[in-house]
Design a protein around this motif. Structure first.
Motif, PDB file in Angstrom:
ATOM      1  N   TYR A  67      17.210 -26.305  18.040  1.00 20.17           N
ATOM      2  CA  TYR A  67      17.627 -25.061  18.699  1.00 20.17           C
ATOM      3  C   TYR A  67      19.145 -24.875  18.609  1.00 20.17           C
ATOM      4  O   TYR A  67      19.619 -23.810  18.202  1.00 20.17           O
ATOM      5  CB  TYR A  67      17.184 -25.068  20.169  1.00 20.17           C
ATOM      6  N   PHE A  68      19.903 -25.901  18.984  1.00 21.66           N
ATOM      7  CA  PHE A  68      21.355 -25.766  18.988  1.00 21.66           C
ATOM      8  C   PHE A  68      21.926 -25.632  17.574  1.00 21.66           C
ATOM      9  O   PHE A  68      22.902 -24.913  17.361  1.00 21.66           O
ATOM     10  CB  PHE A  68      22.011 -26.917  19.751  1.00 21.66           C
ATOM     11  N   LYS A  69      21.304 -26.284  16.599  1.00 20.32           N
ATOM     12  CA  LYS A  69      21.752 -26.117  15.210  1.00 20.32           C
ATOM     13  C   LYS A  69      21.491 -24.695  14.726  1.00 20.32           C
ATOM     14  O   LYS A  69      22.349 -24.087  14.082  1.00 20.32           O
ATOM     15  CB  LYS A  69      21.055 -27.134  14.302  1.00 20.32           C
ATOM     16  N   MET A  70      20.333 -24.150  15.046  1.00 19.15           N
ATOM     17  CA  MET A  70      20.018 -22.777  14.646  1.00 19.15           C
ATOM     18  C   MET A  70      20.901 -21.778  15.389  1.00 19.15           C
ATOM     19  O   MET A  70      21.332 -20.782  14.811  1.00 19.15           O
ATOM     20  CB  MET A  70      18.548 -22.449  14.912  1.00 19.15           C
ATOM     21  N   LYS A  71      21.183 -22.057  16.643  1.00 15.68           N
ATOM     22  CA  LYS A  71      22.059 -21.175  17.424  1.00 15.68           C
ATOM     23  C   LYS A  71      23.462 -21.156  16.810  1.00 15.68           C
ATOM     24  O   LYS A  71      24.064 -20.086  16.655  1.00 15.68           O
ATOM     25  CB  LYS A  71      22.108 -21.639  18.875  1.00 15.68           C
ATOM     26  N   ASN A  74      23.358 -19.205  13.613  1.00 12.76           N
ATOM     27  CA  ASN A  74      23.272 -17.786  13.922  1.00 12.76           C
ATOM     28  C   ASN A  74      24.648 -17.231  14.302  1.00 12.76           C
ATOM     29  O   ASN A  74      25.024 -16.138  13.861  1.00 12.76           O
ATOM     30  CB  ASN A  74      22.272 -17.563  15.058  1.00 12.76           C
ATOM     31  N   GLU A  75      25.398 -17.977  15.093  1.00 16.48           N
ATOM     32  CA  GLU A  75      26.738 -17.546  15.493  1.00 16.48           C
ATOM     33  C   GLU A  75      27.673 -17.481  14.286  1.00 16.48           C
ATOM     34  O   GLU A  75      28.471 -16.556  14.165  1.00 16.48           O
ATOM     35  CB  GLU A  75      27.292 -18.469  16.575  1.00 16.48           C
ATOM     36  N   GLU A  76      27.561 -18.454  13.384  1.00 16.06           N
ATOM     37  CA  GLU A  76      28.375 -18.439  12.164  1.00 16.06           C
ATOM     38  C   GLU A  76      28.040 -17.229  11.302  1.00 16.06           C
ATOM     39  O   GLU A  76      28.941 -16.564  10.768  1.00 16.06           O
ATOM     40  CB  GLU A  76      28.147 -19.722  11.350  1.00 16.06           C
ATOM     41  N   LEU A  77      26.759 -16.935  11.174  1.00 19.54           N
ATOM     42  CA  LEU A  77      26.350 -15.776  10.368  1.00 19.54           C
ATOM     43  C   LEU A  77      26.798 -14.472  11.019  1.00 19.54           C
ATOM     44  O   LEU A  77      27.225 -13.548  10.319  1.00 19.54           O
ATOM     45  CB  LEU A  77      24.833 -15.790  10.161  1.00 19.54           C
ATOM     46  N   ASP A  82      30.546  -9.858  10.926  1.00 21.82           N
ATOM     47  CA  ASP A  82      31.677  -9.122  11.501  1.00 21.82           C
ATOM     48  C   ASP A  82      32.857  -9.092  10.532  1.00 21.82           C
ATOM     49  O   ASP A  82      33.496  -8.052  10.347  1.00 21.82           O
ATOM     50  CB  ASP A  82      32.120  -9.743  12.828  1.00 21.82           C
ATOM     51  N   LYS A  83      33.133 -10.230   9.924  1.00 17.09           N
ATOM     52  CA  LYS A  83      34.241 -10.304   8.966  1.00 17.09           C
ATOM     53  C   LYS A  83      33.993  -9.383   7.785  1.00 17.09           C
ATOM     54  O   LYS A  83      34.890  -8.642   7.355  1.00 17.09           O
ATOM     55  CB  LYS A  83      34.420 -11.750   8.491  1.00 17.09           C
TER      56      LYS A  83
END
Length: 117
Positions: A67-71, A74-77, A82-83
């Motif tokens: 879960y935390f790895k996917m989260k 997801n935040e990186e993506l 945004d960039k």
């Protein structure tokens, strides 16, 4: 309100009837994921020697790890999107400015002005 869905699933060799507001396919996919995690852990011969409560804890820890790895992914993506959105905005702005300059150059800077002959 959405209708509840029921699905028969087998998790860890035991059959359960699960219900929820997700589709049957989703419920089956969750059960398949759990079985995969259980299979990963039981592939280690040392796992069978661990007490049941510790096995459950390890299963929970592995799921939380996923879960935390996917989260984080997801935040990186989301940050990358945004960039890229900002870069696209800058490119569009540059394009509009270039089109305006081109229009002025083609018109010889006389666009919209009347002249006498």
């Amino acid at each position: 309100m959405a209708q509840k869905t029921e699905a028969q699933v087998t998790i860890g060799g035991k059959t359960y009837t699960l219900s929820g507001y997700e589709s049957e396919e989703y419920i089956l996919k969750v059960a398949e994921y759990l079985n995969g995690k259980i299979d990963e852990l039981t592939a280690d011969s040392e796992y069978a020697k661990i007490p049941t409560d510790m096995r459950q804890l390890l299963l929970n820890l592995n799921i939380a790890d996923d879960y935390f790895k996917m989260k984080a992914q997801n935040e990186e993506l989301a940050a990358l999107i945004d960039k890229k959105d900002n870069e696209l905005y800058d490119i569009k702005h540059d394009l509009v400015a270039a089109q305006m300059k081109l229009g002025q150059a083609v018109d010889g800077g006389k666009s919209g002005k009347l002249s006498a002959k």
